[in-house]
Structures are given as structure tokens and as C-alpha cells.
Design a protein around this motif. Structure first.
Motif, PDB file in Angstrom:
ATOM      1  N   PRO A 103       0.803  -1.223   0.000  1.00  0.00           N
ATOM      2  CA  PRO A 103       0.000   0.000   0.000  1.00  0.00           C
ATOM      3  C   PRO A 103       0.838   1.276   0.000  1.00  0.00           C
ATOM      4  N   ASP A 104       2.093   1.182   0.413  1.00  0.00           N
ATOM      5  CA  ASP A 104       2.950   2.374   0.382  1.00  0.00           C
ATOM      6  C   ASP A 104       3.295   2.797  -1.041  1.00  0.00           C
ATOM      7  N   ASP A 105       3.034   1.911  -2.029  1.00  0.00           N
ATOM      8  CA  ASP A 105       3.279   2.269  -3.424  1.00  0.00           C
ATOM      9  C   ASP A 105       2.113   3.027  -4.048  1.00  0.00           C
ATOM     10  N   LEU A 106       0.989   3.153  -3.329  1.00  0.00           N
ATOM     11  CA  LEU A 106      -0.121   3.961  -3.816  1.00  0.00           C
ATOM     12  C   LEU A 106       0.294   5.428  -3.862  1.00  0.00           C
ATOM     13  N   THR A 107      -0.154   6.134  -4.883  1.00  0.00           N
ATOM     14  CA  THR A 107       0.075   7.570  -4.905  1.00  0.00           C
ATOM     15  C   THR A 107      -0.861   8.231  -3.904  1.00  0.00           C
ATOM     16  N   LEU A 108      -0.590   9.485  -3.580  1.00  0.00           N
ATOM     17  CA  LEU A 108      -1.461  10.200  -2.656  1.00  0.00           C
ATOM     18  C   LEU A 108      -2.884  10.283  -3.202  1.00  0.00           C
ATOM     19  N   ARG A 109      -3.021  10.515  -4.499  1.00  0.00           N
ATOM     20  CA  ARG A 109      -4.352  10.598  -5.095  1.00  0.00           C
ATOM     21  C   ARG A 109      -5.065   9.255  -5.021  1.00  0.00           C
ATOM     22  N   GLN A 110      -4.353   8.163  -5.309  1.00  0.00           N
ATOM     23  CA  GLN A 110      -4.962   6.844  -5.235  1.00  0.00           C
ATOM     24  C   GLN A 110      -5.405   6.510  -3.819  1.00  0.00           C
ATOM     25  N   ALA A 111      -4.563   6.835  -2.844  1.00  0.00           N
ATOM     26  CA  ALA A 111      -4.920   6.586  -1.450  1.00  0.00           C
ATOM     27  C   ALA A 111      -6.144   7.399  -1.051  1.00  0.00           C
ATOM     28  N   ARG A 112      -6.240   8.633  -1.557  1.00  0.00           N
ATOM     29  CA  ARG A 112      -7.394   9.481  -1.249  1.00  0.00           C
ATOM     30  C   ARG A 112      -8.663   8.916  -1.881  1.00  0.00           C
ATOM     31  N   TRP A 113      -8.562   8.436  -3.122  1.00  0.00           N
ATOM     32  CA  TRP A 113      -9.721   7.802  -3.766  1.00  0.00           C
ATOM     33  C   TRP A 113     -10.202   6.604  -2.955  1.00  0.00           C
ATOM     34  N   LEU A 114      -9.267   5.736  -2.584  1.00  0.00           N
ATOM     35  CA  LEU A 114      -9.648   4.546  -1.822  1.00  0.00           C
ATOM     36  C   LEU A 114     -10.299   4.922  -0.487  1.00  0.00           C
ATOM     37  N   GLY A 115      -9.755   5.929   0.151  1.00  0.00           N
ATOM     38  CA  GLY A 115     -10.252   6.309   1.458  1.00  0.00           C
ATOM     39  C   GLY A 115     -11.614   6.963   1.448  1.00  0.00           C
ATOM     40  N   SER A 116     -12.077   7.430   0.280  1.00  0.00           N
ATOM     41  CA  SER A 116     -13.369   8.111   0.217  1.00  0.00           C
ATOM     42  C   SER A 116     -14.390   7.398  -0.661  1.00  0.00           C
ATOM     43  N   ALA A 117     -14.020   6.267  -1.272  1.00  0.00           N
ATOM     44  CA  ALA A 117     -14.927   5.569  -2.186  1.00  0.00           C
ATOM     45  C   ALA A 117     -16.102   4.933  -1.449  1.00  0.00           C
ATOM     46  N   ASP A 118     -17.286   4.978  -2.084  1.00  0.00           N
ATOM     47  CA  ASP A 118     -18.464   4.273  -1.556  1.00  0.00           C
ATOM     48  C   ASP A 118     -18.413   2.796  -1.917  1.00  0.00           C
ATOM     49  N   ALA A 119     -17.779   2.473  -3.034  1.00  0.00           N
ATOM     50  CA  ALA A 119     -17.722   1.084  -3.505  1.00  0.00           C
ATOM     51  C   ALA A 119     -16.346   0.801  -4.078  1.00  0.00           C
ATOM     52  N   VAL A 120     -15.837  -0.399  -3.830  1.00  0.00           N
ATOM     53  CA  VAL A 120     -14.549  -0.835  -4.354  1.00  0.00           C
ATOM     54  C   VAL A 120     -14.776  -2.135  -5.110  1.00  0.00           C
ATOM     55  N   LEU A 121     -14.496  -2.124  -6.417  1.00  0.00           N
ATOM     56  CA  LEU A 121     -14.627  -3.305  -7.260  1.00  0.00           C
ATOM     57  C   LEU A 121     -13.224  -3.855  -7.484  1.00  0.00           C
ATOM     58  N   HIS A 122     -13.013  -5.140  -7.204  1.00  0.00           N
ATOM     59  CA  HIS A 122     -11.645  -5.642  -7.247  1.00  0.00           C
ATOM     60  C   HIS A 122     -11.614  -7.136  -7.539  1.00  0.00           C
ATOM     61  N   ASP A 123     -10.463  -7.594  -8.027  1.00  0.00           N
ATOM     62  CA  ASP A 123     -10.226  -9.020  -8.209  1.00  0.00           C
ATOM     63  C   ASP A 123      -9.956  -9.666  -6.854  1.00  0.00           C
ATOM     64  N   ALA A 124     -10.169 -10.966  -6.785  1.00  0.00           N
ATOM     65  CA  ALA A 124      -9.926 -11.705  -5.537  1.00  0.00           C
ATOM     66  C   ALA A 124      -8.456 -11.657  -5.136  1.00  0.00           C
ATOM     67  N   ALA A 125      -7.566 -11.441  -6.114  1.00  0.00           N
ATOM     68  CA  ALA A 125      -6.132 -11.479  -5.837  1.00  0.00           C
ATOM     69  C   ALA A 125      -5.595 -10.181  -5.244  1.00  0.00           C
ATOM     70  N   ILE A 126      -6.432  -9.151  -5.145  1.00  0.00           N
ATOM     71  CA  ILE A 126      -5.953  -7.889  -4.587  1.00  0.00           C
ATOM     72  C   ILE A 126      -5.583  -8.090  -3.122  1.00  0.00           C
ATOM     73  N   ALA A 127      -4.418  -7.614  -2.738  1.00  0.00           N
ATOM     74  CA  ALA A 127      -3.893  -7.838  -1.388  1.00  0.00           C
ATOM     75  C   ALA A 127      -4.782  -7.197  -0.320  1.00  0.00           C
ATOM     76  N   PRO A 128      -5.007  -7.900   0.786  1.00  0.00           N
ATOM     77  CA  PRO A 128      -5.793  -7.326   1.888  1.00  0.00           C
ATOM     78  C   PRO A 128      -5.239  -5.997   2.386  1.00  0.00           C
ATOM     79  N   ALA A 129      -3.908  -5.837   2.337  1.00  0.00           N
ATOM     80  CA  ALA A 129      -3.305  -4.590   2.809  1.00  0.00           C
ATOM     81  C   ALA A 129      -3.739  -3.405   1.947  1.00  0.00           C
ATOM     82  N   ILE A 130      -3.998  -3.641   0.667  1.00  0.00           N
ATOM     83  CA  ILE A 130      -4.502  -2.585  -0.213  1.00  0.00           C
ATOM     84  C   ILE A 130      -5.953  -2.280   0.129  1.00  0.00           C
ATOM     85  N   LEU A 131      -6.764  -3.326   0.253  1.00  0.00           N
ATOM     86  CA  LEU A 131      -8.187  -3.140   0.553  1.00  0.00           C
ATOM     87  C   LEU A 131      -8.392  -2.465   1.898  1.00  0.00           C
ATOM     88  N   ALA A 132      -7.456  -2.663   2.823  1.00  0.00           N
ATOM     89  CA  ALA A 132      -7.578  -2.055   4.144  1.00  0.00           C
ATOM     90  C   ALA A 132      -7.493  -0.534   4.082  1.00  0.00           C
TER      91      ALA A 132
END
Length: 251
Positions: free
Chosen positions: A194-223
Motif C-alpha cells: 500500500p505504500d506504493d499507492l500515490t497520494l491521489r490513489q490513497a485518497r480515492w480509496l479512502g473516500s470511495a463508496d464502492a470498491v470493485l476488485h479481483d480476488a487477488a488484490i492484497a488485503p493490505a490494499i483493501l484495508a
């Protein structure tokens, strides 16, 4: 996380403080500052205890046997809970904790935060609380209301928390209002870190109402997404009412 952060209301409640000297006195002041009543170990109604003794083992064990949650100064292995370093902008409280690893580090981090978080944060929080009914009337839909507020509180927004003048703009912001459009953004991940996320990407994830993802996405990213965000397979349709949907895929 090593602990579940909680803010425990103790106003009017008994809290045991054991010890002598400045360490115990500091803990007693903290209890009183939060509205609690400092009592001795014989108070059977107390459910929390702060211990500052040279040999705390027996006292801690006796209190734990009664079901009392215990904090022991400088002995994290004996603690049921730890005390963070607090930045107070009442009613805003920011707690910095290292889980007992280093109280000095927690203190220094809090002091650094003190330097750039304005005193007006408390007034901003109080103003937003008073405007809650007006916000509900202007944005009846909860998701739309949340995104309107997110946009206002963003860096450079009408209510930017780091701008000391923001509390004075609440009424004007409510009067003007803001239309909030639905948005879908895609994040292509370069790694599972998750430290490889850009600031904008981290902000999107932190404010999204819905997250669509593959099963292989790491739990640390989804967190990094909101705990109440809807999580769906990547090929699912964005849920109705979602103002910001993030699609996660590996690069």
C-alpha cells in the motif's frame, strides 16, 4: 493493527489511579480532565485503573481478577489498554499511539502535528455539528451528503480543515450548495504494497463508496478503503447511489 482504538467516555465515572509521584499525578490529571473521578483500588464500581508503581504486578493482577481493565506505566506487557499521546482541539481529539512501544515517539509525533493543525479545528467541528440538520435538508441522500462534505473538506476546499477561516465559511457553503456527480476511477496496482499507492490513489480509496476488485488484490490494499465501503467483484456493476466507485486491478 495491534489494538482497536476507542474513545471511552468516563465523565462522572470512577477511575482507579494507583501510585505516587509525578507519573501518578499526571494520570490523575488526565482522568480529571476527561471528567472522571479519581478513586482508590477499593472502589468496586471502577472498571478502569491506571497504575504507576515500581512493582505493579500484584496490584495489576488483583484488579484484573475483578474484571478491571488496567494500564501500567512503562509495562506494556501488563496493560489491557494503552494511553495515546493526545492532541486536543475540543471536540476534535487526535490520538497517537505506538501500542506501548515508545511513548517518546508518540509524544514527538503529536508535537509535530500540533505545529500545523490549527486551533480552529474545534470550531469547525462544532459548526458542522450545528449544521447537521441543514446538511440533511440540502442533501437528503446520505452518499451525496457525504461526498459534498468530502469535497468541501478537501485541500483547498471551502472548509479545508487546515485553513483557520474555514469555520466562518460554513453558512456560505451551505447557502451555495454543491452538485455532486457520480464518478468511477480505476487504479492499476504496481505491487501489493500500500505504500506504493500515490497520494491521489490513497485518497480515492479512502473516500470511495464502492470498491470493485479481483480476488487477488492484497488485503493490505483493501484495508486502505473505508470500512463501510461496499466491496464487489471487479466485473460487477457499481451499486446504485455510489458517488465514487474505485476499480482495482493489477498492472
Amino acid at each position: 493493527m495491534h489494538s482497536l482504538p476507542l474513545f471511552h467516555r468516563i465523565a462522572g465515572q470512577p477511575v482507579i489511579v494507583l501510585g505516587e509521584g509525578e507519573m501518578a499525578a499526571a494520570k490523575a490529571r488526565l482522568v480529571e480532565r476527561a471528567g472522571g473521578r479519581v478513586v482508590g483500588a477499593d472502589d468496586i464500581e471502577a472498571r478502569l485503573a491506571l497504575i504507576a508503581l515500581d512493582a505493579p504486578e500484584d496490584a495489576a493482577a488483583a484488579l484484573k481478577a475483578r474484571g478491571v481493565l488496567v494500564n501500567v506505566a512503562d509495562r506494556p506487557e501488563l496493560c489491557d489498554f494503552t494511553l495515546p499521546s493526545l492532541l486536543d482541539r475540543d471536540p476534535v481529539l487526535i490520538a497517537v499511539s505506538t501500542g506501548g512501544a515508545s511513548a517518546g515517539l508518540a509524544k514527538v509525533l503529536r508535537l509535530r502535528l500540533e505545529q500545523f493543525l490549527p486551533a480552529s479545528l474545534g470550531a469547525l467541528a462544532t459548526g458542522l455539528a450545528a449544521a447537521r440538520a441543514t446538511m440533511r435538508a440540502r442533501w437528503p441522500d446520505g452518499a451525496e451528503r457525504r461526498h459534498a462534505l468530502d469535497a468541501a473538506l478537501a485541500a483547498g476546499g471551502a472548509l479545508d480543515p487546515l485553513d483557520e477561516a474555514s469555520p466562518d465559511r460554513i453558512a456560505k457553503w451551505l447557502e451555495k450548495g454543491a452538485a455532486v456527480d457520480s464518478q468511477i476511477v480505476e487504479i492499476v496496482l504496481a505491487s501489493d504494497d500500500p505504500d506504493d499507492l500515490t497520494l491521489r490513489q490513497a485518497r480515492w480509496l479512502g473516500s470511495a463508496d464502492a470498491v470493485l476488485h479481483d480476488a487477488a488484490i492484497a488485503p493490505a490494499i483493501l484495508a486502505r478503503s473505508r470500512a463501510d465501503a461496499v466491496r464487489l467483484p471487479r466485473d460487477a456493476a457499481p451499486p446504485a447511489g455510489a458517488r465514487l466507485t474505485v476499480i482495482l486491478r493489477r498492472g
